[in-house]
Design an enzyme around this catalytic site. Structure first.
Site, PDB file in Angstrom:
ATOM      1  N   ASP A   1      -2.370   0.736   7.231  1.00  0.00           N
ATOM      2  CA  ASP A   1      -1.652   0.582   5.959  1.00  0.00           C
ATOM      3  C   ASP A   1      -1.226  -0.871   5.735  1.00  0.00           C
ATOM      4  O   ASP A   1      -1.213  -1.354   4.604  1.00  0.00           O
ATOM      5  CB  ASP A   1      -0.423   1.491   5.935  1.00  0.00           C
ATOM      6  CG  ASP A   1      -0.784   2.937   6.223  1.00  0.00           C
ATOM      7  OD1 ASP A   1      -1.123   3.656   5.279  1.00  0.00           O
ATOM      8  OD2 ASP A   1      -0.752   3.322   7.411  1.00  0.00           O
TER       9      ASP A   1
ATOM     10  N   ASP B   1       0.878  -1.165   0.000  1.00  0.00           N
ATOM     11  CA  ASP B   1       0.000   0.000   0.000  1.00  0.00           C
ATOM     12  C   ASP B   1       0.920   1.221   0.000  1.00  0.00           C
ATOM     13  O   ASP B   1       1.445   1.604   1.047  1.00  0.00           O
ATOM     14  CB  ASP B   1      -0.900  -0.015   1.234  1.00  0.00           C
ATOM     15  CG  ASP B   1      -1.859   1.157   1.267  1.00  0.00           C
ATOM     16  OD1 ASP B   1      -2.271   1.631   0.191  1.00  0.00           O
ATOM     17  OD2 ASP B   1      -2.198   1.613   2.377  1.00  0.00           O
TER      18      ASP B   1
ATOM     19  N   GLU C   1      -1.180  -1.362  -4.980  1.00  0.00           N
ATOM     20  CA  GLU C   1      -2.408  -0.627  -5.261  1.00  0.00           C
ATOM     21  C   GLU C   1      -2.172   0.374  -6.382  1.00  0.00           C
ATOM     22  O   GLU C   1      -1.202   1.125  -6.359  1.00  0.00           O
ATOM     23  CB  GLU C   1      -2.893   0.099  -4.009  1.00  0.00           C
ATOM     24  CG  GLU C   1      -4.254   0.743  -4.206  1.00  0.00           C
ATOM     25  CD  GLU C   1      -4.819   1.262  -2.914  1.00  0.00           C
ATOM     26  OE1 GLU C   1      -5.724   0.623  -2.373  1.00  0.00           O
ATOM     27  OE2 GLU C   1      -4.339   2.309  -2.451  1.00  0.00           O
TER      28      GLU C   1
END
Length: 157
Positions: free
Chosen positions: A140, A7, A67
Site C-alpha cells: 500500500d 492509497d 487514487e
C-alpha cells in the site's frame, strides 16, 4: 515540491511522501495506517483520519494526490474503498492541501509507461525512480508512492 500520495482503504491506508525538484524525486517517508479488527467502522475511519493528519502535520506536504476510485465487480469492496477515499480527501483538504486524483491506469502509465502494467512492475519502477535499495513495503505504501510520482510527473510534462 513535497507531495503526499495516498492509497485509500478502510483496512490499510498507504501513504508516501516524496520531494520533487524538476524531474528528480526522492522518498521522504512512507508507510501505512492499519486498523485493528476489533474497531467499529466509524472508529476505523477516525483512526485513519487522525493518523494521516499526524503524517501531514509532521512532514508538511504542499499537495496531496489520491487514487481515484476504481469500481470493479465487488460492490462491497468498492463502497468501503470509496469511504476510505473520502476520509483521505477530507483529511488532506482540512489540512489545507490541494487534492489531485488519479485513476489506477493513469498512475501505472506515469510510473511504468503502460496503463495496464502489473503491480510488481509498478513497485519495481517506484524503487528505481526513487533510488531505493528495495521495493517499498507494505504494498500500500508502494502504491501511494506511485500516486505521488504520478502527480510529480504530470507537473513536469
Amino acid at each position: 515540491m513535497r507531495v503526499i500520495g495516498i492509497d485509500p482503504g478502510t483496512q490499510v491506508c498507504g501513504y508516501g511522501i516524496i520531494d520533487s525538484v524538476g524531474s528528480k524525486m526522492k522518498a521522504v517517508h512512507f508507510g501505512a495506517v492499519r486498523v485493528r479488527k476489533d474497531m467499529t467502522f466509524p472508529e476505523r475511519l477516525v483512526h485513519i483520519h487522525k493518523e494521516l493528519l499526524e503524517v501531514i502535520r509532521e512532514f508538511k506536504p504542499e499537495v496531496a494526490s489520491v487514487e481515484r476510485l476504481f469500481v470493479g465487480k465487488n460492490v462491497r469492496s468498492a463502497m468501503a474503498t470509496g469511504e476510505g477515499r473520502g476520509i483521505a480527501v477530507l483529511t488532506a483538504a482540512l489540512a489545507g492541501l490541494p487534492v489531485h486524483e488519479y485513476t489506477p491506469a493513469e498512475v501505472k502509465k506515469a510510473v511504468v509507461g503502460v496503463g495496464g502494467a502489473h503491480k510488481t512492475q509498478v513497485q519495481e519502477m517506484v524503487r528505481i525512480i526513487l533510488g531505493l535499495e528495495e521495493v517499498p513495503r507494505p504494498q500500500d505504501a508502494a502504491d501511494a508512492l506511485a500516486i505521488a510520482i504520478c502527480h510529480c510527473q504530470r507537473l513536469t510534462l
